[in-house]
Design a protein around this motif. Structure first.
Motif, PDB file in Angstrom:
ATOM      1  N   LEU A 168      11.239   0.408  -0.192  1.00 12.52           N
ATOM      2  CA  LEU A 168      10.241   0.617  -1.233  1.00 12.52           C
ATOM      3  C   LEU A 168       9.414  -0.645  -1.395  1.00 12.52           C
ATOM      4  O   LEU A 168       9.821  -1.728  -0.976  1.00 12.52           O
ATOM      5  N   GLU A 169       8.244  -0.488  -1.990  1.00 15.98           N
ATOM      6  CA  GLU A 169       7.392  -1.651  -2.222  1.00 15.98           C
ATOM      7  C   GLU A 169       8.106  -2.654  -3.121  1.00 15.98           C
ATOM      8  O   GLU A 169       8.833  -2.288  -4.039  1.00 15.98           O
ATOM      9  N   ALA A 174       9.831   1.705  -7.466  1.00 20.14           N
ATOM     10  CA  ALA A 174      10.094   2.915  -8.250  1.00 20.14           C
ATOM     11  C   ALA A 174      10.200   2.529  -9.719  1.00 20.14           C
ATOM     12  O   ALA A 174      10.302   1.352 -10.065  1.00 20.14           O
ATOM     13  N   THR A 175      10.190   3.543 -10.559  1.00 22.91           N
ATOM     14  CA  THR A 175      10.239   3.306 -12.000  1.00 22.91           C
ATOM     15  C   THR A 175      11.350   4.132 -12.619  1.00 22.91           C
ATOM     16  O   THR A 175      11.453   5.340 -12.395  1.00 22.91           O
ATOM     17  N   ILE A 202       7.653   6.630  -7.076  1.00 19.13           N
ATOM     18  CA  ILE A 202       8.259   6.014  -5.900  1.00 19.13           C
ATOM     19  C   ILE A 202       7.163   5.603  -4.919  1.00 19.13           C
ATOM     20  O   ILE A 202       6.363   6.435  -4.484  1.00 19.13           O
ATOM     21  N   ASN A 203       7.133   4.337  -4.595  1.00 20.80           N
ATOM     22  CA  ASN A 203       6.156   3.796  -3.650  1.00 20.80           C
ATOM     23  C   ASN A 203       6.906   3.258  -2.430  1.00 20.80           C
ATOM     24  O   ASN A 203       7.495   2.180  -2.483  1.00 20.80           O
ATOM     25  N   ILE A 204       6.893   4.029  -1.374  1.00 18.59           N
ATOM     26  CA  ILE A 204       7.653   3.624  -0.195  1.00 18.59           C
ATOM     27  C   ILE A 204       6.917   2.502   0.549  1.00 18.59           C
ATOM     28  O   ILE A 204       5.698   2.390   0.488  1.00 18.59           O
ATOM     29  N   THR A 232       5.768  11.855  -4.550  1.00 17.19           N
ATOM     30  CA  THR A 232       5.689  12.633  -5.789  1.00 17.19           C
ATOM     31  C   THR A 232       7.060  12.947  -6.376  1.00 17.19           C
ATOM     32  O   THR A 232       7.155  13.659  -7.377  1.00 17.19           O
ATOM     33  N   PHE A 233       8.106  12.386  -5.779  1.00 19.70           N
ATOM     34  CA  PHE A 233       9.464  12.693  -6.240  1.00 19.70           C
ATOM     35  C   PHE A 233       9.661  12.218  -7.684  1.00 19.70           C
ATOM     36  O   PHE A 233       9.260  11.114  -8.054  1.00 19.70           O
TER      37      PHE A 233
END
Length: 284
Positions: A168-169, A174-175, A202-204, A232-233
């Motif tokens: 992930l970034e 993620a949050t 979620i930012n992969i 979009t999960f």
């Protein structure tokens, strides 16, 4: 005033009075007394409203600066020593005294607040895990209050930015959002009732994107679907008491200080202290 004083010293016949020399110290003393009187009045005007309020504001800002400086090198409380915690507590109490007993202003409370320091074990455990585990990172932690147009309560969202390196970034991969409703139950206390825990945004990482759908090869429908799913999960889990099915109770939270750029809180029952500063609005 100067002309009247001169007339009393020099008689009408134009001759100097014999006691002229004696009157000079009187003039000097009178002028000195006037100056002192003016000086004292000036000091008094600084000490009372409206200038007195300015003095209090300056003192308050200095106290707040001392508090933020005390927590600066503690990694949000993770590596704070016993001596540092003692200094921080003293600085915190000093700030709390400025609006102790004032009712909670929901308009001022509304918005996003960034965590600067805490002694709460549940947060420190999260920070410690990030420090110990190479595959887990914790970024910024926020509290977001939604209560501007409400009466006697609102919604509070505890927001944690986290990441898994290379997947992930960094910092904002993620949050995690823990949401609760709150009611104002006294002048400074709010009662929390937690509603749900949610993982979103979620930012992969570029490495994972390249692994799923290499840039040099045609992207298949399946790889694009996987990317879209990850982006979009969103997972939502309601918070309930085990075995009862009823929503869990969060407890009391004491807002010990609040203004437009600082929020101090204490979890009632020894749950720790919190130091927040105002942040840019957070969209969830």
């Amino acid at each position: 005033m100067e002309l009247a004083f001169a007339a009393s010293v020099y008689p009408g016949n134009g001759k100097r009075a014999i006691h002229e020399i004696k009157t000079k110290p009187l003039r000097s003393k009178l002028v000195t007394t006037k100056k002192r009187s003016f000086h004292n009045k000036f000091l008094c005007s600084v000490a009372v409203a409206p200038d007195g309020n300015r003095v209090s504001e300056v003192e308050l800002e200095n106290k707040k600066h001392d508090l933020l400086r005390a927590v600066q090198e503690t990694q949000r409380g993770l590596i704070a020593t016993a001596d540092q915690r003692s200094i921080i507590e003293e600085a915190l109490v000093s700030v709390e005294g400025y609006n102790m007993g004032a009712p909670i202003d929901l308009v001022v409370l509304d918005g996003t607040w960034r965590l600067q320091y805490t002694s709460a074990l549940d947060v420190l455990i999260l920070l410690e895990a990030a420090a110990r585990l190479p595959f887990f990172q914790v970024g910024q932690i926020f509290q977001k209050f939604e209560c501007r147009d409400r009466f006697g309560g609102g919604v509070i969202r505890n927001v944690v930015r986290w990441s898994i390196p290379n997947l992930l970034e960094e910092q904002q991969g993620a949050t995690l959002v823990v949401s609760a409703k709150f009611d104002v139950v006294s002048v400074r206390n709010i009662y929390l009732q937690f509603e749900e825990i949610k993982v979103q945004d979620i930012n992969i990482s570029e490495q994972l994107q390249a692994l799923i759908a290499p840039a040099l090869l045609p992207r298949s429908f399946l790889s694009l679907q996987i990317l879209q799913f990850l982006r979009t999960f969103r997972a939502q889990v309601p918070v309930r008491n085990p075995g009862t099915g009823r929503r869990s109770v969060g407890g009391l939270y004491y807002l010990s200080y609040l203004d437009r750029n600082m929020l101090l809180g204490r979890a009632v029952g020894g749950g720790g202290v919190f130091v927040f500063t105002k942040a840019q609005p957070l969209e969830l």
